[in-house]
Design an enzyme around this catalytic site. Structure first.
Site, PDB file in Angstrom:
ATOM      1  N   LYS A  33      23.221 106.890   1.903  1.00 33.65           N
ATOM      2  CA  LYS A  33      24.088 106.383   2.984  1.00 33.65           C
ATOM      3  C   LYS A  33      25.552 106.450   2.560  1.00 33.65           C
ATOM      4  CE  LYS A  33      23.466 101.696   1.215  1.00 33.65           C
ATOM      5  NZ  LYS A  33      22.827 100.387   1.412  1.00 33.65           N
ATOM      6  N   ARG A 131      20.202  89.343   7.848  1.00 31.68           N
ATOM      7  CA  ARG A 131      20.943  90.356   8.618  1.00 31.68           C
ATOM      8  C   ARG A 131      20.086  90.796   9.793  1.00 31.68           C
ATOM      9  NH1 ARG A 131      23.100  94.671   4.199  1.00 31.68           N
ATOM     10  NH2 ARG A 131      20.888  95.128   4.171  1.00 31.68           N
ATOM     11  N   HIS A 160      14.246  93.413   1.965  1.00 35.79           N
ATOM     12  CA  HIS A 160      15.411  93.741   1.136  1.00 35.79           C
ATOM     13  C   HIS A 160      15.863  92.487   0.388  1.00 35.79           C
ATOM     14  CE1 HIS A 160      18.754  96.087  -0.203  1.00 35.79           C
ATOM     15  NE2 HIS A 160      19.670  95.479   0.524  1.00 35.79           N
ATOM     16  N   ARG A 216      13.778 102.036  -3.197  1.00 36.51           N
ATOM     17  CA  ARG A 216      14.964 102.591  -2.525  1.00 36.51           C
ATOM     18  C   ARG A 216      16.147 102.436  -3.472  1.00 36.51           C
ATOM     19  NH1 ARG A 216      13.114  98.517   0.912  1.00 36.51           N
ATOM     20  NH2 ARG A 216      15.039  97.406   0.396  1.00 36.51           N
ATOM     21  N   TYR A 260      57.310  99.916  -2.664  1.00 37.20           N
ATOM     22  CA  TYR A 260      57.511  98.951  -1.572  1.00 37.20           C
ATOM     23  C   TYR A 260      57.498  97.517  -2.089  1.00 37.20           C
ATOM     24  CZ  TYR A 260      56.390 102.789   1.639  1.00 37.20           C
ATOM     25  OH  TYR A 260      56.378 103.965   2.330  1.00 37.20           O
ATOM     26  N   CYS A 307      50.888 102.985  -2.961  1.00 37.50           N
ATOM     27  CA  CYS A 307      51.245 103.381  -1.600  1.00 37.50           C
ATOM     28  C   CYS A 307      50.060 104.121  -0.967  1.00 37.50           C
ATOM     29  CB  CYS A 307      52.458 104.301  -1.611  1.00 37.50           C
ATOM     30  SG  CYS A 307      53.861 103.648  -2.512  1.00 37.50           S
ATOM     31  N   MET A 308      50.261 104.621   0.238  1.00 42.32           N
ATOM     32  CA  MET A 308      49.175 105.342   0.911  1.00 42.32           C
ATOM     33  C   MET A 308      48.833 106.640   0.163  1.00 42.32           C
ATOM     34  SD  MET A 308      48.910 106.584   4.880  1.00 42.32           S
ATOM     35  CE  MET A 308      49.355 105.004   5.589  1.00 42.32           C
ATOM     36  N   ASP A 309      49.859 107.281  -0.424  1.00 45.15           N
ATOM     37  CA  ASP A 309      49.669 108.622  -0.974  1.00 45.15           C
ATOM     38  C   ASP A 309      49.970 108.759  -2.462  1.00 45.15           C
ATOM     39  OD1 ASP A 309      49.434 109.474   1.796  1.00 45.15           O
ATOM     40  OD2 ASP A 309      51.587 109.088   1.845  1.00 45.15           O
TER      41      ASP A 309
HETATM   42  C1  LIG Z   1      21.963 100.331   0.249  1.00 44.22           C
HETATM   43  C2  LIG Z   1      20.559  99.892   0.257  1.00 44.22           C
HETATM   44  C3  LIG Z   1      19.728 100.132  -0.849  1.00 44.22           C
HETATM   45  C4  LIG Z   1      20.219 100.750  -2.146  1.00 44.22           C
HETATM   46  O1  LIG Z   1      20.862  99.779  -2.937  1.00 44.22           O
HETATM   47  P1  LIG Z   1      21.249 100.107  -4.457  1.00 44.22           P
HETATM   48  O2  LIG Z   1      21.609  98.788  -5.007  1.00 44.22           O
HETATM   49  O3  LIG Z   1      22.397 101.045  -4.396  1.00 44.22           O
HETATM   50  O4  LIG Z   1      20.056 100.710  -5.070  1.00 44.22           O
HETATM   51  C5  LIG Z   1      18.386  99.801  -0.739  1.00 44.22           C
HETATM   52  N1  LIG Z   1      17.907  99.243   0.390  1.00 44.22           N
HETATM   53  C6  LIG Z   1      18.686  98.979   1.457  1.00 44.22           C
HETATM   54  C7  LIG Z   1      18.097  98.348   2.657  1.00 44.22           C
HETATM   55  C8  LIG Z   1      20.031  99.284   1.426  1.00 44.22           C
HETATM   56  O5  LIG Z   1      20.789  99.014   2.489  1.00 44.22           O
END
Ligand SMILES: *Cc1c(COP(=O)(O)O)cnc(C)c1O
Length: 373
Positions: A33, A131, A160, A216, A260, A307-309
């Protein structure tokens, strides 16, 4: 100009290390992701799949569509919240959504029938993240209704963890127990789910009992640990090096203000160099007067605001700095290394945010593709 070098051979190595640690009975879903945590969605996905990842995981339908349009085949788990209106695309692109409402289930069923396919779906139970995901008592009635719908196949059931990267694993164990209880309730209702999953990187390292059928993992594949508090049973190699070239080099007189807001004023004549990267590239403004970079293998501190750049660094004590010299912002140069963790400490954030923040203005240069398998 700043650029990021992404070592695909290191990504392949890290993927193989995680595979070795979880063993042959557990699948690895490589979490790609957010543009593969800033490393580049399609090239990273190709590398992890070649190195043995069993499937990919992203959050949104649009990320998954980018993967398909980039020629990536194989299974893609959607870990985020999808809308019923996404159902035709989810089925068309052969994605595996997490179903969070009966409206989505109905739309997926309709789309699957219309397209002559069977859509694999996963359910998520909320055991402590607050969530999305079904509440524990909602799961069995929800699943019973879902499995009656034509065109759908309940493939997965997941949760999760909220604190897997902390040394204290008591809440994670509690979440796992709640998850196991709901799983038993599903079995009791005659519903069997082949792919059970819960572990992110933190749980994958520290709690093998959470591995179940699939883990995951994101951050580990990028060569970083979720936190300093965990076991390190895998050998990880850093993947990302962030570099730029020195812009102007000169000596400011004493009493000169920099950038700045005039938050830094030179105490005396100060040799400085311009580094052409800023918050427009994802190098955060909160690193003003705090961050450091490597020039000629030595540390140079940021003077004044980012700064931005661009920003200005103090190169006193570093000999022979020239326009065009390579500056390392994250990574190794000479005998020193600045890690994403160190930048995170300066910016009071996590290594995850440091790497994921890099914007599209920073070209990604891929190295090691020939060794990536
Ligand atoms: C981002 C995410 C992960 C991966 O998390 P890591 O700590 O980078 O391994 C696993 N499960 C879900 C639902 C996530 O959103």
């Amino acid at each position: 100009m700043a650029w990021a070098e992404i070592d695909l051979a290191a990504i392949a190595h890290n993927t193989q290390e995680v595979k070795r640690w979880i063993g042959a009975k557990t699948e690895l879903a490589a979490v790609v992701k957010a543009n593969a945590y800033g490393h580049g969605l399609v090239p990273v996905s190709r590398a992890v799949l070649r190195a043995g990842a069993d499937r990919l995981a992203v959050v949104s339908v649009s990320e998954a569509m980018t993967l398909r349009r980039g020629g990536i085949q194989g299974r893609i788990l959607l870990m985020g919240f999808s809308l019923a209106e996404d159902a035709p695309a989810i089925v068309h692109y052969g994605l595996t959504p997490t179903v969070n409402s009966q409206a989505l289930a109905a739309a997926l069923s309709d789309a699957a029938l219309a397209q002559g396919r069977v859509a694999p779906v996963h359910l998520k139970v909320d055991t402590g993240m607050g969530r999305f995901g079904l509440l524990t008592e909602e799961v069995v009635p929800f699943a019973k209704e879902l499995v009656r719908r034509p065109g759908l196949r309940l493939e997965g059931f997941w949760t999760h963890f909220a604190t897997a990267e902390e040394a204290d694993k008591s809440f994670t164990r509690q979440q796992l127990a709640v998850y196991q209880q709901v799983l038993a309730d599903l079995h009791g209702a005659g519903i069997h789910v082949p792919v059970r999953h819960a572990a992110n990187s933190g749980a994958t390292l520290d709690l093998p009992e959470t591995h179940l059928d699939l883990v995951r993992c994101g951050i580990l594949l990028y060569g970083l640990y979720p936190s300093p508090e965990l076991n390190r049973p895998v050998d990880l190699r850093p993947v990302l090096t962030l570099k730029a070239r020195v812009g102007r080099v000169r000596t400011l007189p004493g009493g000169a203000s920099v950038s700045y807001g005039r938050t830094y004023v030179t105490p005396g004549p100060t040799p400085v160099a311009l580094v052409p990267i800023g918050y427009g590239d994802g190098y955060h403004r909160c690193l003003s007067n705090r961050g450091m970079v490597l020039v000629q293998g030595q540390r140079a501190s940021i003077l004044g605001r980012v700064c931005m750049d661009q920003f200005v660094v103090d190169v006193s004590g570093i000999s022979a700095v020239h326009e065009g010299d390579e500056v390392v912002i994250i990574g190794a140069q000479g005998d020193d290394r600045i890690s994403a963790e160190e930048v995170a400490v300066w910016g009071q954030t996590a290594n995850y945010e440091v790497i994921t923040s890099l914007t599209s203005r920073v070209p990604r240069v891929y190295l090691g593709a020939d060794q990536a398998g």
